[in-house]
Each structure stands twice: as C-alpha cells, then as structure tokens.
Design an enzyme around this catalytic site. Structure first.
Site, PDB file in Angstrom:
ATOM      1  N   HIS A 241       6.133  88.501 -42.300  1.00  0.00           N
ATOM      2  CA  HIS A 241       7.672  88.490 -42.379  1.00  0.00           C
ATOM      3  C   HIS A 241       7.981  86.894 -42.329  1.00  0.00           C
ATOM      4  O   HIS A 241       9.140  86.811 -41.320  1.00  0.00           O
ATOM      5  CB  HIS A 241       8.454  89.559 -41.539  1.00  0.00           C
ATOM      6  N   TRP A 432      13.775  86.148 -39.503  1.00  0.00           N
ATOM      7  CA  TRP A 432      13.647  87.651 -39.634  1.00  0.00           C
ATOM      8  C   TRP A 432      12.453  88.275 -40.283  1.00  0.00           C
ATOM      9  O   TRP A 432      12.283  87.885 -41.383  1.00  0.00           O
ATOM     10  CB  TRP A 432      14.782  88.437 -39.824  1.00  0.00           C
TER      11      TRP A 432
END
Ligand code: GCO
Ligand code: MG
Length: 432
Positions: A241, A432
């Site tokens: 991510h 994030w």
C-alpha cells in the site's frame, strides 16, 4: 462530406460525427443519462445511459471518498454534451470527453469517462446480442483465476484465515497482518468482520500509525510461516500500500525471494515511475502496481522499461473498457500481465467489465477477488459472476450482463465517508 456525393447503401458517409448524427445507418440516440449515488453497504456512483431504442447501458464511476465530485462532473459537464449523440460511437465519445475537456486525466474526469464508456460497451453488446468479451475478440480462457484476501491481527490469525480460503479452493491468496507495536494498519480487521473502511458514520478520516522499521522486521516472518504451513504450491501476494521508499521496497523484495511471491503490490508510490527501476535492480520478486492509475501514461515507463510484471489498473479508474484494452495490448508487448484491481469500492459493474476483459486478454494474469457477500449489494446489483474452485466464471449474457435495481438503490442513501490517513509516530503525514 457533401450530401450529393454520398453512397446511399447501408453506410451514410455524409454525416460529420461532431454533429449529433452518426455515419452508420444504425443510429441509436442517447436520450438520457441518469446518475445514481447509493450506498448498498458502501457508496457507488452508477451511470445509466438510455437510448431511443429502449436499450440502456450501465457503468461504474465510483471514486471512493470523492463520489459526489464524479456525480457532479457527469451531471453538469458530460450529460448535456451527449444527449442526442449516437450511442454506437464509443471511440469518438471517449476521445470527445478526454481531449475535448482540454483538462486531461485525473481521477474524477477519468472515472466519469469510465462510467460512460462502460455503459456504451454494455449497450453495444445488448444490440449485438453478444457478451462484451465477444466484441473484444472472444475468449482466451474459460475461467478467471483470482486471489482472495487473508487478513489478521496476528500471524496465526492471518494463516488460519488463509487455511480456510485454501479449503474453499482458492489458488492464490494475499496475506496482510497487523504489525506488532502498531495500532491498526492497512489490511487488518480492527474488530470488524471486514477490514475495509466501510461507511461508519465517522465525520472525518480516521488516522492510522506507521513505522517502516517495525513493518520491514515483521513481514518476512509472515511469509516464512505461510510457506512452512502451506508449502510452495499456493500462490502468495502482499500489498505494501505504497508505504515504502524504493530502496526499502528493494530490501523487502529481496527478503521475500525465498517465499516466491506471485507479486508484491504497490511497494512504492508511482508518480515517479523510475522508483520501480531501482527496486527492479535489486530483486526478482515480481512487482505489481496501478490501482490508482488514471491513464496509460501513468504506466508507460513502467511497462516499456519492464520495471513491473503486473499492471493493476481498474476499468472505473482508468477511463473504462476502451483504454483498458489498449493498456493490456501495450503491456503484452513487454511481457507484462494484467491483474485488475478488485476492491469492494468498485461496483459489480466494474467487476463484470473486468471479467469480460480478463476472459479476452491473452496476457491476463490474475484478478483480485473480494466476493459479493453483502445482501444490500446483491439486492441492488444483479451480476453475471460466480466463483468455483478459486476461479470466477462469467455467465453469457448480452452486454456486461449486470442489472441495477433503481428502486432498491433509493433505499440506500449516500453516506459521506473517507479513507483513513496515515501518520508516522512523530505525526508526519505518510501514505495510507
Ligand atoms: C486493494 C486496494 C484497496 C484500496 C481501496 C481504496 O489492493 O484492494 O489497495 O484495498 O485500499 O480500493 O479505496
Ligand atoms: Mg492494493
């Protein structure tokens, strides 16, 4: 062309396509475009194009956390331009919306274009009475390999989850686990049955902590234990991510080599595509990226330099089926396979579009799979996908094969929702 020198057979070449008329006899006027923003479990922006022949098409234009911007773009800026146009002119309409806006690219523009593009492919399939994969060139395969998600609070939790998925027949699994010493991170459950940031009445984005050192110390153990428990047959994936820098990602890729991953996803952000060159120089762990890409340009250097192995664009976020076909063909030249994004913030219309593309593309690799468990979701969207033994099967229906229950959708009102943000332990904002 002048009316006097036109050929009066099937084709009528006299019409300029920039007018509302078509060069082919098959004129099918767009009479209305409806935009629905609903929340059957989570928010979706759904586009419905209606035509004067009574045939309609459906598209997905959802951008998680920014839904109303796409809805306004479609309603205010696209719809007025398309009423009266020929629904068969997919390529021209795509170019008109892309080049004609002057302001190219960007997630909102490209999701709006994607919603229209998918709906037009759906219409063309219905007119031809053929599934969309037939219009793309037919099937390269009769079933679509998927990878499922195993998530957990501990290594044991994650591997128990994976064991259950293996039992269910999945051949490839993504492993995500809470990092010891960090309260919650991407891919962990935090007491929810589903780790996704579902609509939860949070007024503002929640915050999650991050620590690269703790993460890098921990992740290789997860894969080591997975191989000890499951052996080498099962294919494994991990999604970073975008939390690492290129040299950190290179280090992780090297550390994971003994565990033979199918791919390491989003190891770094890709605005600077050359970051992947650096990772590539150090590791043979295959690399995948692309879920937030909007156009082929975001992937051009990654693909032509063979810095990645899988391109993960989603039809909803890269402008629809038209550009996704182009990206797949371009990728094939460089031995790059497709592995479309398959998160639950893409509607079943996008998942169906992927199933058609995945059936067609010779260089398809694997599809991310979350499933369609939610009752509300299944009430609103009827889709042609089923799962058998770790593969998705696509039922033969004209067009994309999805239907949308407008009445049911009205029951599930849009709820403002945000993705989380991440901060380092000293407060610095991170990815994030
Ligand atoms: C994935 C993705 C998603 C995204 C989500 C954001 O690989 O499935 O990373 O989990 O975080 O789509 O809206
Ligand atoms: Mg991802």
């Amino acid at each position: 062309m002048n009316k006097s020198n036109h050929n009066s057979g099937l084709y009528k070449f006299e019409n300029d396509i920039s007018t509302n008329e078509s060069p082919i006899a098959h004129l099918m006027k767009i009479t209305d475009i409806k935009i629905f923003v609903s929340c059957p479990g989570r928010n979706f922006v759904t586009v419905k194009i209606e035509t004067d022949k009574g045939i309609y098409g459906l598209g997905d234009a959802t951008v998680n956390g920014r839904e109303m911007s796409v809805a306004a773009y479609l309603e205010e800026h696209i719809k007025p331009c398309l009423i009266g146009k020929d629904a068969h002119q997919i390529e021209d309409i795509w170019q008109y919306l892309y080049k004609g806006a002057y302001w190219r690219r960007g997630p909102i523009t490209m999701a709006a274009i994607a919603g229209i593009d998918m709906a037009l492919w759906d219409i063309k399939g219905k007119v031809a009475n053929l599934p969309v994969y037939q219009l793309l060139g037919g099937k390269s395969r009769h079933k679509i390999k998927v990878y499922a998600h195993a998530n957990g609070e501990t290594v044991e939790d994650t591997l128990d989850h994976a064991a259950q998925l293996i039992q269910e027949g999945f051949k490839a699994i993504r492993l995500q686990c809470k990092i010891p010493g960090l309260e919650g991170t991407y891919g962990t459950l935090e007491g929810k049955k589903n780790y996704y940031e579902l609509q939860s009445n949070r007024p503002l984005p929640p915050e999650q902590p991050w620590d690269t050192h703790k993460y890098l110390n921990f992740i290789p153990q997860l894969f080591q234990k997975a191989r000890e428990r499951f052996g080498m047959d099962i294919e494994l994936v991990h999604d970073v991510h975008s939390r690492l820098t290129p040299i950190e990602a290179a280090k992780l890729g090297k550390a994971l080599e003994p565990y033979n991953l199918l791919f390491l996803e989003d190891s770094v952000t890709a605005e600077n595509q050359a970051g992947y060159q650096l990772i590539r120089q150090h590791t043979t762990t295959p690399l995948a990226v692309g879920e937030i890409f909007n156009t082929i340009w975001d992937a051009k250097e990654l693909i032509e330099n063979q810095w990645i192995d899988y391109i993960r664009v989603a039809a909803t976020h890269c402008g629809g089926i038209t550009p996704m076909k182009r990206i797949a063909d371009f990728a094939a030249v460089y031995h790059v396979r497709t592995a479309p994004h398959g998160a639950p913030d893409l509607s079943p219309i996008c998942h169906a579009a992927h199933a058609h593309l995945n059936s067609w593309a010779n260089n398809f690799g694997v599809q991310e799979y979350i499933g369609f468990g939610e009752t509300a979701l299944n009430e609103v969207f009827k889709h042609p996908l089923s799962l058998r033994d770790g593969y998705v099967l696509l039922a033969d229906k004209p067009g994309l094969g999805v239907d949308f229950d407008e009445k049911a959708a009205q029951k599930y009102k849009y709820k403002r929702s945000y993705l989380p943000v991440t901060r380092l332990e000293d407060g610095t904002l991170w990815n994030w």
